[in-house]
Scaffold this motif. Structure first.
Motif, PDB file in Angstrom:
ATOM      1  N   ALA A  17      -0.664   7.945  -1.288  1.00  0.00           N
ATOM      2  CA  ALA A  17      -1.981   8.119  -0.711  1.00  0.00           C
ATOM      3  C   ALA A  17      -2.746   9.197  -1.441  1.00  0.00           C
ATOM      4  N   ALA A  18      -2.058  10.215  -1.890  1.00  0.00           N
ATOM      5  CA  ALA A  18      -2.732  11.288  -2.593  1.00  0.00           C
ATOM      6  C   ALA A  18      -2.717  11.060  -4.094  1.00  0.00           C
ATOM      7  N   GLY A  19      -2.009  10.035  -4.523  1.00  0.00           N
ATOM      8  CA  GLY A  19      -1.844   9.819  -5.947  1.00  0.00           C
ATOM      9  C   GLY A  19      -2.958   9.025  -6.572  1.00  0.00           C
ATOM     10  N   GLY A  20      -3.900   8.547  -5.761  1.00  0.00           N
ATOM     11  CA  GLY A  20      -4.996   7.777  -6.306  1.00  0.00           C
ATOM     12  C   GLY A  20      -4.574   6.389  -6.694  1.00  0.00           C
ATOM     13  N   ARG A  21      -5.431   5.683  -7.395  1.00  0.00           N
ATOM     14  CA  ARG A  21      -5.142   4.336  -7.827  1.00  0.00           C
ATOM     15  C   ARG A  21      -5.402   4.240  -9.322  1.00  0.00           C
ATOM     16  N   GLY A  82       1.245   3.586   2.466  1.00  0.00           N
ATOM     17  CA  GLY A  82       1.870   4.423   1.457  1.00  0.00           C
ATOM     18  C   GLY A  82       3.316   4.760   1.727  1.00  0.00           C
ATOM     19  N   GLU A  83       3.945   4.088   2.692  1.00  0.00           N
ATOM     20  CA  GLU A  83       5.309   4.406   3.094  1.00  0.00           C
ATOM     21  C   GLU A  83       6.279   3.318   2.628  1.00  0.00           C
ATOM     22  N   THR A  84       7.536   3.709   2.464  1.00  0.00           N
ATOM     23  CA  THR A  84       8.598   2.750   2.183  1.00  0.00           C
ATOM     24  C   THR A  84       9.586   2.762   3.334  1.00  0.00           C
ATOM     25  N   LEU A 242       4.843   2.608  -9.175  1.00  0.00           N
ATOM     26  CA  LEU A 242       3.757   1.735  -8.721  1.00  0.00           C
ATOM     27  C   LEU A 242       3.240   2.161  -7.352  1.00  0.00           C
ATOM     28  N   GLN A 243       4.139   2.583  -6.474  1.00  0.00           N
ATOM     29  CA  GLN A 243       3.673   3.030  -5.164  1.00  0.00           C
ATOM     30  C   GLN A 243       2.809   4.280  -5.286  1.00  0.00           C
ATOM     31  N   SER A 249       2.594  -0.059   0.235  1.00  0.00           N
ATOM     32  CA  SER A 249       3.584   0.099   1.293  1.00  0.00           C
ATOM     33  C   SER A 249       4.707  -0.897   1.035  1.00  0.00           C
ATOM     34  N   PHE A 250       5.951  -0.438   1.132  1.00  0.00           N
ATOM     35  CA  PHE A 250       7.091  -1.291   0.826  1.00  0.00           C
ATOM     36  C   PHE A 250       7.982  -1.478   2.047  1.00  0.00           C
TER      37      PHE A 250
END
Length: 416
Positions: A17-21, A82-84, A242-243, A249-250
């Protein structure tokens, strides 16, 4: 894929979530439905009472149902942005059936699958097609999940045929090449066939296909179980990256508990169609309260010889009951050393055990056991005591006996 060990992933702020896209220009494009009506922290996926029963029939001309195989029988969990979420358990416990129902390859017998608040388990037609764009799957077998008669470009680009609005025909080849680059393959391989790749490369192709429609959720059904250990690490690190880049979300399903811990923010343990314990990775691995989870962890190979000496090995007796004939009450009671009469009469709820509800310890997490008790299968280094010589092991020559026994040095007789 640990967003934050103190549980910030559960609050919806996964590491991605904080890592951007950033990264590929293909995947950095904004999603059409990026404006979500839900506040940050709300689950992106909610599963409630999910069940899949396969009928058992008798007769040839006139078939009548005489029972059912309860492959999945009441599964509940949440997945945050954003969670696994890792799901582990023995073969046949229903993990893959849950995965297939999440992407609507199997129709649930009962229960609800809510994506952003909407129950998608009963959707069909255009409504289902729109949701499937945001929930994609990576399959277990990289050999059979790819069509051998199609080139890599056709395999990865096939989702664009179903959702042409994502990529106009003129730009599809470039988008496929971008995806190959994202997963670490040479874009020039676009015209090759699956048989020209190794197992790890084929799994990367499957991941690229899953990313093609820029989904929000990826269901990974044992994506590394058919790969060598070194290749497993490469694929897991790829999913990790990739996440972080695309805030995916995985739902990650696997047998290997060490891989699940490495990649997951939260872990659910399944047994005979139900989740019996769920919590953060630290809660499950370091503070398990369900007997089945404790037995699983005791079977994990420990590379540290010192830790291995202090590990409590739990041996379960008997076989897993048939999902067509599930025991009454607690379904683990037939193999559990804590089983009492109550376990036969009452079905334990997946909730925080009463003895931990008022405590502020890692053992305060959901566990479906009437007699839940925290057990450290492998004690931390500071709490280990010298276990003394193992049964049948001969003390060193000249030693005064067990009280003054010292382990033989390396190269001496009796040394490991």
């Amino acid at each position: 894929m640990h967003a934050d060990r103190d549980g910030s992933a559960k609050a919806g702020g996964g590491r991605g979530a904080a890592g951007g896209r950033g990264g590929s220009t293909l995947l950095s494009e904004a999603r059409e439905d990026a404006a979500s009506p839900y506040a940050e922290g709300d689950p992106i996926l909610q599963v409630r009472g999910l069940a899949k029963h396969y009928p058992l029939t008798q007769g040839i001309l006139v078939k009548r149902q005489i029972g059912a195989v309860k492959a999945v029988d009441g599964v509940d969990f949440d997945l945050h942005a954003g969670e696994t979420l890792g799901i582990v358990g023995e073969s046949g416990c229903g993990k893959s059936t849950v995965a297939r129902m999440l992407v609507h390859l199997e129709h649930p017998t009962a229960g609800a699958i809510r994506y952003k608040g909407e129950d998608i388990s009963r959707l069909s037609g255009r409504a289902l097609k729109a949701v499937r764009r945001n929930i994609q799957m990576v399959f277990q077998d990289p050999y059979t999940s790819l069509n051998p008669r199609m080139t890599v470009g056709d395999i990865i680009g096939e989702p664009y045929e179903i959702h042409p609005e994502v990529a106009p025909k003129g730009s599809r080849r470039q988008k496929v090449q971008d995806l190959l680059d994202v997963v670490g393959l040479n874009p020039e391989y676009i015209n090759r066939y699956p048989h020209q790749f190794s197992g790890g490369q084929r799994q990367r192709i499957g991941i690229a296909r899953g990313l093609a429609l820029n989904p929000e959720i990826i269901v990974a059904d044992e994506p590394v179980s058919a790969l060598d250990v070194s290749v497993q690490a490469q694929v897991v690190n790829l999913l990790d990256r990739l996440q972080a880049e695309f805030n995916l979300s995985f739902v990650f399903i696997a047998h290997d508990l060490s891989i699940v811990r490495h990649i997951s923010d939260r872990v659910g343990v399944m047994y005979l169609g139900r989740i019996v314990e769920i919590g953060t990775d630290a809660e499950i691995y370091d503070h398990p309260t369900h007997p089945y989870t404790q037995a699983l962890l005791s079977a994990v190979p420990v590379p540290d010889p010192s830790a291995r000496e202090h590990r409590e090995r739990i041996i379960l007796h008997g076989d897993v009951p048939s999902p067509a004939n599930i025991p009454s009450g607690c379904r683990f009671r037939t193999r559990c050393w804590k089983a009492r009469e109550r376990c036969e009469l009452e079905v334990p709820l997946l909730a925080v055990p009463a003895e931990f509800r008022l405590s502020d310890t890692p053992a305060r997490h959901d566990s479906a056991c009437h007699f839940a008790e925290e057990k450290r299968v492998v004690p931390p280094e500071g709490e280990r005591e010298d276990p003394g010589p193992a049964t049948g092991e001969r003390p060193g020559e000249g030693a005064p006996g067990p009280e003054g026994w010292e382990k033989p040095g390396a190269g001496e007789e009796g040394a490991p």
